[in-house]
Design a protein around this motif. Structure first.
Motif, PDB file in Angstrom:
ATOM      1  N   VAL A  50       0.582  -1.035   0.232  1.00 42.25           N
ATOM      2  CA  VAL A  50       0.321   0.385  -0.014  1.00 42.25           C
ATOM      3  C   VAL A  50       0.905   1.285   0.113  1.00 42.25           C
ATOM      4  O   VAL A  50       0.412   2.660  -0.065  1.00 42.25           O
ATOM      5  CB  VAL A  50      -0.852   0.354   1.470  1.00 42.25           C
ATOM      6  N   SER A  51       2.101   1.188   0.359  1.00 42.78           N
ATOM      7  CA  SER A  51       2.725   2.755   0.533  1.00 42.78           C
ATOM      8  C   SER A  51       2.853   2.695  -0.760  1.00 42.78           C
ATOM      9  O   SER A  51       3.555   4.638  -0.962  1.00 42.78           O
ATOM     10  CB  SER A  51       4.779   2.031   1.364  1.00 42.78           C
ATOM     11  N   MET A  99      -0.037  -4.770   2.909  1.00 38.90           N
ATOM     12  CA  MET A  99       1.031  -4.843   3.562  1.00 38.90           C
ATOM     13  C   MET A  99       1.819  -3.546   3.244  1.00 38.90           C
ATOM     14  O   MET A  99       1.461  -3.093   2.207  1.00 38.90           O
ATOM     15  CB  MET A  99       1.835  -5.833   2.989  1.00 38.90           C
ATOM     16  N   ASN A 100       2.482  -3.362   3.931  1.00 35.45           N
ATOM     17  CA  ASN A 100       3.145  -1.739   3.400  1.00 35.45           C
ATOM     18  C   ASN A 100       3.439  -1.893   2.877  1.00 35.45           C
ATOM     19  O   ASN A 100       3.885  -1.357   1.335  1.00 35.45           O
ATOM     20  CB  ASN A 100       3.760  -1.824   5.460  1.00 35.45           C
ATOM     21  N   ARG A 101       4.990  -2.327   2.592  1.00 41.92           N
ATOM     22  CA  ARG A 101       6.050  -2.656   1.485  1.00 41.92           C
ATOM     23  C   ARG A 101       6.049  -3.892   0.453  1.00 41.92           C
ATOM     24  O   ARG A 101       5.891  -5.501   1.467  1.00 41.92           O
ATOM     25  CB  ARG A 101       7.675  -2.947   2.068  1.00 41.92           C
ATOM     26  N   LEU A 138       9.395   0.627  -2.389  1.00 43.61           N
ATOM     27  CA  LEU A 138      10.049   1.972  -1.457  1.00 43.61           C
ATOM     28  C   LEU A 138      11.310   2.366  -2.055  1.00 43.61           C
ATOM     29  O   LEU A 138      12.515   2.927  -1.347  1.00 43.61           O
ATOM     30  CB  LEU A 138       9.819   2.130  -0.502  1.00 43.61           C
TER      31      LEU A 138
END
Lengths: 347, 347, 347, 347
Positions: free
Chosen positions: B182-183, B239-241, B316
């Motif tokens: 999602v980042s 998930m973040n990354r 990222l």
């Protein structure tokens, strides 16, 4: 170029072992010379932990296969209860940082009570230094065997001990609710730690008697100068890493949150890894992820006569492998923060 | 002691800006001299990103407040579409790595088609180097303006371009299903990116026309020597990354997975950040989290005439800020991997 | 008041067993009379699945302890490979819905190839009806033994079969990327399914040969009227429930997404559980969580000659226990949707 | 066939509105006749909440567009502070269950203190019944306006009130640490509730003054017969749903955990939705997900003179929409559990 210290990690197939390897990957002083894992002996670390592929690590062997004459430093990441005899068998010249609970309790009666069997290396126990680094720096520096604190005890004791020592809070009314990520449970395949059993839910466990309790009480009692009993309730969180303690205390007469905060700020003024936050700033586990930091906040409580301390660490770093490296740095006369300078990973 | 390069990050209040600061925290060559964020100007970075507290960073200012005469390097993390005029206004001597999409498409007609307005700096566009580092190293080294690739294009092009160049796969039948944390959506407050809207579920988006598609096709077309159209479907992951591309290709006659793997291994033989995995080893995003790595695996497909490529990056890092730093290192004659040596964080 | 059917669930200590109990809790027609779980025999369901406490369920027993003379309906949730002999030993009058893979492949040669041992009940296999309900309703109604489809095959076949039957897509170029929640892996304690190993990451698995592949090809081949081979790649998602298939097809000459959507809408026009979404509406797993729904979307693809189908189910409901109940309802002449009317749970 | 009650949901575009619709979907007594959402008026519910597609719901309108002469029951899901004037404007014959905080505090001075403005409907406030159903059943049955309790107050008061009423615990030393899923924060797009800001981390918030505190103290004070102040610290959890309260109490002299458990078991003996667990059984939020249940456990504490209560609910069901429906059932003379019989969803 620093002369490198030959280092072994015993029990390298678990998360604390892997985390040590992550931290040591950027460390100029320690050379990873041996890695052991009894059940996975013979496997490469690439197979066991693919995220470490590329670090050019030794293949896993059994402990018997390690030539400890060529090892200077041992990180011991073995399960609780299995560690005492292993460490007792190491050459005296090898310095050891033990991440298990085996040498944390100075009172071997207490050990026997909580772990269900007599301590198997009581003489060695007497030499062990409890390595809550910021509060035991000189002893750690001189130690041959450091008992690395547990994650819950690290997170709870760092905010509490300076306040107890200074008599700023009452020793008889401390309530700790602690929240931990799942990695604290290790990599063993257990139904209770399956993704499906943990995700999207929370629950307490170890109610009324988690094994980290005597370790916490040992430290708080020493700080208070008398036996302290605390209320301690751990909770399992749906997250990989991170630990947060919400601690309810009763300040001494005339003491408020500002005084508590000031005392903690003073106690940790020169510390690189313990950070006392300003008024109104709330510790969160995501702000320490992957780092050796401990954040501490102090808050007023509307309930009369109470205040709230909040502390946050990464359970695998300051709560385990990071603090172990911090200790080992000291034991070998290296800069304490070497290999531990990484900023947290967010998001 | 290396002489430090004065560096500004424009748009430092987003995730790519924060990630640059995390990476630069351990970098000896770049000094963070200015940070901008129009809406959050005046705030400290401690307030905006508490995980970066302790890095002693400059307070956020507006772009107008930056004295670019004292700046040598600019990382531009502004939103797509707002970047062209800003970069056009910078002194010529300032080297720029732009993380937006504004200078990625060499064809300004294509830009106008996908972004809905004419390109505002077409002359500048001609000077921009598309910074997929491993495949454009010399051009990056000589560049004044690098267009840092998007996360999806990085993850898709690294495995595909060497194979297309070598004629080992058909250019006309490439299907890419890509999965992103999602980042990648940034820090803007949108209902669709709330925890509650994303957790515990997956879905595709941008079906039939994600803006990263022309960027991917631009690179693949250049590699194939003719216009290539691909099927590309991004999916949002809880998930973040992390980003994973599962890519379905048709090997040329007589070519099998082993040949594809060997060709990729050869292409990236000397690369520090691109790792072609052995037979049967599966890339996973958790094995690159926080690192600048790209993992690539090649697999047989039971369907006749097909093979599967799988690539994984941290969106990222290699997909944004890490590759940007990799490029900026080159632009300033520094070792390419400086500041990027951190091992992945797992779990 | 409906006369209740005495029902046994074999293998009730796994997730599909628990899910059946959740669905049956609101069902007027089936009485849960026996629950088996070999290793957990003797335990109450409250202990094994606390979320089902209060349903007043029978204690777990071994299969041997069940008096099948008093059982009319059996849901068989045993592991793959262990089911054939158990079902072969049941009285003929007992109707069986088998959630394992043991009776799904009509071709026992194919079974032997994929499962590594000869089929142990080949005569019984001939009587089994493959229970993809919407496409086999009449056969299911008449069946004594239904092989309940796997989750991946359900999610893939529902959108593909009507299009293949109608000749609207080419049979020789089907690429399926499928994303599954972790509950599909069951409740067995495996390192790979620990929270720490799954959370915050994605990866493909079973590359080039997942066991659901022959099951999918069996259905598609029957629909196409000739042997079909597909590309099928499953991926593990960090979520408990949910399955999404992104399917790349080549429409026949002159056919576009609108025609595909119309054909699917027509095929499932009267279905309660299969919903073909309007143009531009994207299936997401969170929109079916806990329900028996299958959502299907059809999308254009910029790549020439391609279109994209997306389908979403809850792998434990339509992909397992919900479809099993749907089938059992039919086998006993009950309304097909009885017990399955619950709206999805979101967020 | 039950005659159906015409029902409106005001503020139906938020999570509590959607949850009501999920529960009402299986309810024979209430007909959903109007749905309002000021900013999303004109949109279909399919667009706003795709998981509810297929329920054949009215299109969203503004409140002004509702003909309340044709409405018998109103569930009010508007934001705190905006509700008073809306409800004051409804016809007297319409029965209202208000899920906001606007009518929960009987003392309008307290309301003004905590919400920063005078109460706008003080006369109406006097008629409001605080709807903690199990403890206010008869008053709810007779009410025209029910103030539905907040999630934290529900989860905390259910275990505490019977013990305070019976004098089994001290009123002056109650410490509540509460853990909540993110859905409690609503669907508004805020940076703090983005997936990336919440996933993989925990933190407390509202330290020293969350708005649910006076509501909790109001109930506990009434039970204790005098003013009670509690320590209450909420924490945000990386999960969609679920709330857990860990409550530290001091039993009265001679009282132990067994007596507390027995008293609670007796208090809730005939309740369908409140379940007091046996010795050693630990409440977990995943065991109530999607259900109207409240689980309560009582545990000893090694700290002298203390015991621990743990309660778990689904914040959107028993903590909001489920309890609202429970109350509305009573207000209209329907069986209290109608529409609320669904078993929890796990995993």
């Amino acid at each position: 170029m620093m002369e490198q210290i030959n280092t072994a990690i015993l029990g390298a197939s678990g998360y604390t072992g892997a985390e040590l390897l992550r931290l040591l990957a950027g460390h100029p002083g320690f050379r990873v010379s041996a890695l052991t894992a009894d059940r996975k002996a013979g496997q490469t670390m690439d197979a066991v932990f693919p995220h470490l592929a590329g670090l050019d690590l030794p293949t896993l062997v059994t402990i018997d296969q390690v030539d400890f004459d060529r090892i200077d430093a041992v990180f011991c990441c073995l399960p609780h209860g299995t560690t005492q005899s292993v460490i007792a068998g190491l050459p005296d010249r090898v310095k050891v940082c033990d991440l298990s609970a085996d040498f944390r309790l100075a009172d071997i009666e207490s050990y026997a009570e909580w772990y269900g069997h007599p301590h198997q290396a009581p003489e060695l126990q007497k030499t062990a230094v409890y390595g809550l680094t910021e509060l035991a720096r000189e002893a750690v520096r001189a130690a041959r065997l450091v008992a690395n604190p547990g994650c819950y005890p690290t997170c709870s004791q760092l905010p509490l001990i300076p306040l107890l020592k200074a008599g700023l809070i009452e020793a008889d009314d401390i309530v700790i609710d602690a929240l931990s990520g799942v990695s604290g449970a290790g990599r063993a395949a257990k139904e209770a730690n399956l993704y499906t059993e943990v995700a999207e839910g929370v629950h307490p466990y170890g109610l009324g008697g988690h094994r980290h309790l005597p370790e916490i009480e040992q430290g708080l009692s020493a700080a208070a100068g008398r036996a302290v009993r605390v209320s301690f309730t751990p909770h399992l969180m749906p997250m990989n890493r991170g630990m947060l303690s919400t601690i309810h205390v009763r300040p001494a007469a005339g003491v408020g949150p500002a005084e508590l905060r000031a005392a903690l700020a003073e106690a940790y003024r020169d510390e690189a890894f313990v950070r006392v936050l300003g008024e109104g700033v709330v510790p969160a586990t995501r702000h320490v992820r992957g780092s050796n930091l401990c954040l501490i906040g102090v808050f007023p409580d509307r309930a009369p006569g109470r205040a709230t301390l909040v502390s946050a660490i990464d359970n695998l770093v300051k709560g385990a492998s990071g603090q172990a490296l911090q200790n080992m740095n000291l034991m070998f006369g290296q800069p304490e923060g070497l290999g531990l300078a990484q900023a947290p990973l967010f998001p």
